[in-house]
Scaffold this active site. Structure first.
Site, short mmCIF file in Angstrom:
data_model
loop_
_atom_site.label_atom_id
_atom_site.label_comp_id
_atom_site.label_asym_id
_atom_site.label_seq_id
_atom_site.Cartn_x
_atom_site.Cartn_y
_atom_site.Cartn_z
N GLY A 1 32.73 34.51 50.65
CA GLY A 1 31.55 33.99 50.79
C GLY A 1 31.35 33.28 48.97
O GLY A 1 32.37 33.27 48.58
N ASN B 1 32.23 32.23 43.18
CA ASN B 1 32.40 32.61 41.87
C ASN B 1 33.88 33.35 41.79
O ASN B 1 33.64 32.46 40.18
CB ASN B 1 31.15 33.52 42.18
CG ASN B 1 30.93 33.47 40.28
OD1 ASN B 1 32.17 34.49 40.10
ND2 ASN B 1 30.06 33.43 39.80
N GLU B 2 34.58 33.95 41.99
CA GLU B 2 35.49 35.08 40.86
C GLU B 2 36.49 33.94 40.51
O GLU B 2 37.54 33.47 39.65
CB GLU B 2 35.53 35.68 42.05
CG GLU B 2 36.58 36.69 40.88
CD GLU B 2 36.85 38.66 41.65
OE1 GLU B 2 37.66 38.98 41.15
OE2 GLU B 2 36.42 38.61 43.24
N ASP C 1 25.92 17.10 36.75
CA ASP C 1 24.27 16.67 35.99
C ASP C 1 24.35 17.09 34.29
O ASP C 1 23.68 16.53 33.69
CB ASP C 1 23.14 16.33 36.88
CG ASP C 1 22.52 17.65 36.59
OD1 ASP C 1 23.74 18.42 36.59
OD2 ASP C 1 21.82 17.72 36.36
N GLU D 1 26.83 38.36 42.61
CA GLU D 1 26.96 39.76 41.21
C GLU D 1 25.78 40.24 40.25
O GLU D 1 24.85 39.11 39.59
CB GLU D 1 28.01 39.42 40.60
CG GLU D 1 29.73 39.00 41.28
CD GLU D 1 29.94 40.02 41.97
OE1 GLU D 1 30.26 41.87 41.15
OE2 GLU D 1 30.39 40.56 43.29
#
Length: 299
Positions: free
Chosen positions: A66, A71-72, A218, A271
């Site tokens: 997920g 992210n990690e 951007d 997190e």
């Protein structure tokens, strides 16, 4: 002919028994694309596997999980020297898969894996928080953050992204705003915010489109502040139609600072991070990611 570049999948341990994914991996290998698979068990595994990927010379490190897993993996890749850094691939295997959905990553694992292995690598931004934390999708603060962090795992496994909405309705008795000051280049705001969204991506919390104008290449972040009067539209997922609402403050910034008189919690792609002061800045073109040709988050 030169050898076909390999890829390495870092798979969240919760998804290790996914039969659909196993078949997709076998098909890619059958088609001649080398794939290593590593499964996480404890803290630090992702960084070790990314280091292993570099030693193996893989072209792509694929995050299988997920938003937290993505992210990690993204953060571990960002810490590598730019030269020789593998690209990021995404396999949506989490509860909400907010970043993958925003990017239009296919939900079918065979198609998502083919994209992760063969798709075009595009430079994307990453956001840095207080020098040592990062997020690829979104940082959220306020009531929505509390609901996301408190939603029971069993409810998420049954209802998926809708679990956050259901749990939010059940916890309306805890509804309260956070007082803070937010400032950035040419921007300053002080007040009480029910929800704060700082988006590199557009949605969080199981499909809540908090930052409908965000783009991941951007060089900027979209800030959206929702005042306490607007709690019902937030929970009913109607945010993207409220850009002219006077109780919704929007800005597009390369960096911003948040100062609160008491500790508040921000959710960085799942997190939590607590504190009274946060400095958040965008890191332009920090990673390359294999995305669909018509990815909605690309400028």
């Amino acid at each position: 002919m030169p050898p076909v570049p390999a890829s390495l999948i870092i798979l969240n341990g919760k998804s290790a028994g996914n039969e659909e994914l196993r078949q997709a991996v076998q098909q890619q290998r059958h088609d001649g694309y080398p794939l290593y698979v590593r499964v996480t068990w404890e803290h630090g595994d992702v960084h070790r596997y990314v280091e292993e990927a570099v030693k193996l010379g893989v072209q792509t490190v694929i995050a299988g999980g997920g938003d937290g897993t993505i992210n990690e993996v993204a953060c571990a890749l960002a810490l590598l020297p730019a030269k020789g850094r593998p690209s990021l691939g995404i396999l949506p295997l989490g509860t909400a898969n907010d970043f993958a959905q925003s990017c239009a990553i296919p939900a079918e694992l065979d198609k998502a894996l083919a994209l992760a292995v063969l798709g075009k690598a595009t430079d994307i931004d990453l956001a840095q928080v207080n020098q040592d934390r990062f997020f690829i999708n979104m940082a959220t603060g306020g009531f929505g953050t509390r609901i996301t962090s408190e939603t029971p795992a069993k409810l998420k496994s049954v209802l998926g992204g809708a679990s956050y909405f259901i749990h939010g309705l059940l916890r309306m008795d805890t509804l309260k705003a956070d007082s803070c000051e937010i400032r950035g280049p040419g921007f300053s705001w002080t007040g009480d915010a029910l929800v704060i969204g700082i988006g590199n991506g557009r949605q969080a919390g199981g499909g809540q489109v908090l930052c409908p104008g965000a783009l991941i290449n951007d060089g900027k972040l979209q800030l959206r502040i929702f005042a306490v009067e607007e709690w019902l539209p937030i929970l009913l997922n109607s945010l993207s139609t409220d850009t002219e609402n006077p109780h919704i403050v929007s800005a597009t910034l390369p960096w911003l600072e948040i100062i609160a008189p008491h500790e508040v919690t921000f959710n960085l792609d799942g997190e939590p991070l607590r504190g009274k002061k946060f400095r958040i800045k965008v890191l332009p073109a920090a990673l390359s990611c294999r995305l669909p040709p018509q990815c909605p988050l690309l400028a």
